[in-house]
Scaffold this active site. Structure first.
Site, PDB file in Angstrom:
ATOM      1  N   GLY A  85       0.834  -1.193   0.000  1.00 55.83           N
ATOM      2  CA  GLY A  85       0.000   0.000   0.000  1.00 55.83           C
ATOM      3  C   GLY A  85       0.867   1.241   0.000  1.00 55.83           C
ATOM      4  O   GLY A  85       2.005   1.210   0.490  1.00 55.83           O
ATOM      5  N   GLN A  90       3.300  10.015   0.875  1.00 57.51           N
ATOM      6  CA  GLN A  90       4.571   9.293   0.996  1.00 57.51           C
ATOM      7  C   GLN A  90       5.520   9.588  -0.168  1.00 57.51           C
ATOM      8  O   GLN A  90       6.723   9.358  -0.064  1.00 57.51           O
ATOM      9  CB  GLN A  90       4.330   7.778   1.083  1.00 57.51           C
ATOM     10  CG  GLN A  90       3.672   7.346   2.383  1.00 57.51           C
ATOM     11  CD  GLN A  90       3.496   5.845   2.419  1.00 57.51           C
ATOM     12  OE1 GLN A  90       2.496   5.331   1.928  1.00 57.51           O
ATOM     13  NE2 GLN A  90       4.458   5.136   2.967  1.00 57.51           N
ATOM     14  N   CYS A 135       5.818   0.007   7.335  1.00 56.91           N
ATOM     15  CA  CYS A 135       5.493   1.107   6.429  1.00 56.91           C
ATOM     16  C   CYS A 135       6.727   1.458   5.610  1.00 56.91           C
ATOM     17  O   CYS A 135       7.837   1.495   6.143  1.00 56.91           O
ATOM     18  CB  CYS A 135       5.040   2.312   7.257  1.00 56.91           C
ATOM     19  SG  CYS A 135       4.668   3.763   6.264  1.00 56.91           S
ATOM     20  N   LEU A 136       6.526   1.734   4.331  1.00 56.69           N
ATOM     21  CA  LEU A 136       7.661   2.095   3.478  1.00 56.69           C
ATOM     22  C   LEU A 136       8.310   3.401   3.947  1.00 56.69           C
ATOM     23  O   LEU A 136       9.466   3.655   3.636  1.00 56.69           O
ATOM     24  CB  LEU A 136       7.199   2.235   2.019  1.00 56.69           C
ATOM     25  CG  LEU A 136       6.682   0.942   1.361  1.00 56.69           C
ATOM     26  CD1 LEU A 136       6.119   1.243  -0.017  1.00 56.69           C
ATOM     27  CD2 LEU A 136       7.767  -0.120   1.287  1.00 56.69           C
ATOM     28  N   HIS A 177      -4.469   2.007   7.441  1.00 57.96           N
ATOM     29  CA  HIS A 177      -3.086   2.489   7.475  1.00 57.96           C
ATOM     30  C   HIS A 177      -2.872   3.576   6.410  1.00 57.96           C
ATOM     31  O   HIS A 177      -2.306   4.632   6.695  1.00 57.96           O
ATOM     32  CB  HIS A 177      -2.152   1.285   7.244  1.00 57.96           C
ATOM     33  CG  HIS A 177      -0.699   1.602   7.158  1.00 57.96           C
ATOM     34  ND1 HIS A 177       0.239   1.079   8.026  1.00 57.96           N
ATOM     35  CD2 HIS A 177       0.007   2.388   6.298  1.00 57.96           C
ATOM     36  CE1 HIS A 177       1.440   1.537   7.706  1.00 57.96           C
ATOM     37  NE2 HIS A 177       1.326   2.325   6.652  1.00 57.96           N
ATOM     38  N   GLU A 178      -3.356   3.313   5.193  1.00 52.59           N
ATOM     39  CA  GLU A 178      -3.144   4.282   4.104  1.00 52.59           C
ATOM     40  C   GLU A 178      -3.979   5.546   4.307  1.00 52.59           C
ATOM     41  O   GLU A 178      -3.515   6.651   4.038  1.00 52.59           O
ATOM     42  CB  GLU A 178      -3.453   3.649   2.741  1.00 52.59           C
ATOM     43  CG  GLU A 178      -2.656   2.404   2.380  1.00 52.59           C
ATOM     44  CD  GLU A 178      -1.152   2.523   2.596  1.00 52.59           C
ATOM     45  OE1 GLU A 178      -0.611   3.641   2.497  1.00 52.59           O
ATOM     46  OE2 GLU A 178      -0.513   1.505   2.904  1.00 52.59           O
ATOM     47  N   HIS A 181      -2.355   7.938   6.577  1.00 56.01           N
ATOM     48  CA  HIS A 181      -1.311   8.769   5.949  1.00 56.01           C
ATOM     49  C   HIS A 181      -1.885  10.091   5.448  1.00 56.01           C
ATOM     50  O   HIS A 181      -1.221  11.123   5.500  1.00 56.01           O
ATOM     51  CB  HIS A 181      -0.695   8.037   4.747  1.00 56.01           C
ATOM     52  CG  HIS A 181       0.426   7.094   5.100  1.00 56.01           C
ATOM     53  ND1 HIS A 181       1.596   7.520   5.683  1.00 56.01           N
ATOM     54  CD2 HIS A 181       0.560   5.758   4.933  1.00 56.01           C
ATOM     55  CE1 HIS A 181       2.408   6.467   5.858  1.00 56.01           C
ATOM     56  NE2 HIS A 181       1.801   5.387   5.416  1.00 56.01           N
TER      57      HIS A 181
HETATM   58 NI    NI Z   1       2.614   3.466   5.448  1.00 57.39          NI
END
Ligand code: NI
Length: 210
Positions: A85, A90, A135-136, A177-178, A181
């Site tokens: 995701g 991000q 998370c990235l 989660h997304e 963000h």
């Molecule tokens: Ni994330």
């Protein structure tokens, strides 16, 4: 888990040097491999601590070609980083867009089915689930987070059509989660203040050493 709308039909031409090179009528044509949009870019992913990851993203007024381009670049970036995701902030774009594909990173068949949602809103949430998240934008860290076990999200798809998606388990976790963000929230905002401050200090130091 079920998904009401299927996404990413990728039915338009795009040339990276001159932009969209078809007409709006092309959007009504059936998918053709030769017409597939293939020139996508891998964008740099911001990592914490970064001020931009703490901002509230702006709503989308319409999913137009520029936004579709962003969506496709986000997907490419997510696949490249082996994530499941990604949210627009991000990659430094403060717009309410998310991209999810639970399949690709965990399978070897190369099948890509990204779900794109603009202006995602949780319209139903129930139950509770604990999932170990990563998370990235928070490299090399995982932590258990408590989320809703089942959610329903409404928004706009890649074709600017209203969509609704219902998810449980990993899909529910990933959607929450997304969407977090987009409100400037990372999964580490759900862990203890002490753990978070230790982690952020470590991440800051790692950045400074680079
Ligand atoms: Ni994330």
């Amino acid at each position: 888990m079920w998904i009401r709308t299927l996404f990413c039909k990728q039915r338009f031409n795009w040339d990276s040097t001159i932009g969209y090179n078809g007409t709006l009528d092309d959007f009504n044509e059936s998918t053709d491999d030769r017409q597939r949009f293939v020139t996508m870019a891998v964008l740099p992913i911001l990592t914490a601590p970064d001020r931009r990851l703490k901002q509230i993203s702006k709503p989308i007024s319409e999913v137009d070609n520029a936004l579709r381009r962003l969506m496709d670049d986000m997907a490419e970036t997510m696949y490249d980083a082996e994530g499941i995701g990604l949210a627009a902030p991000q990659v430094g774009v403060l717009k309410r867009v998310i991209c999810i594909d639970l399949h690709y990173a965990h399978n070897d068949d190369g099948v890509k089915n990204p779900i794109f949602i603009a202006n995602p809103v949780i319209v139903h949430a129930s139950g509770e689930i604990v999932w170990k998240e990563g998370c990235l934008s928070v490299p090399e860290y995982n932590s258990e987070v408590t989320r809703f076990a089942h959610i329903v999200v409404q928004g706009w798809d890649r074709d600017n059509q209203a969509m609704e998606i219902s998810g449980e388990a990993l899909l529910a976790v990933c959607l929450q989660h997304e969407i977090d963000h987009l409100d400037g929230k990372l999964f580490i905002d759900h862990i203890s203040v002490l753990k978070r401050s230790i982690l952020l200090k470590k991440l800051k130091k790692q950045k400074e050493e680079k």
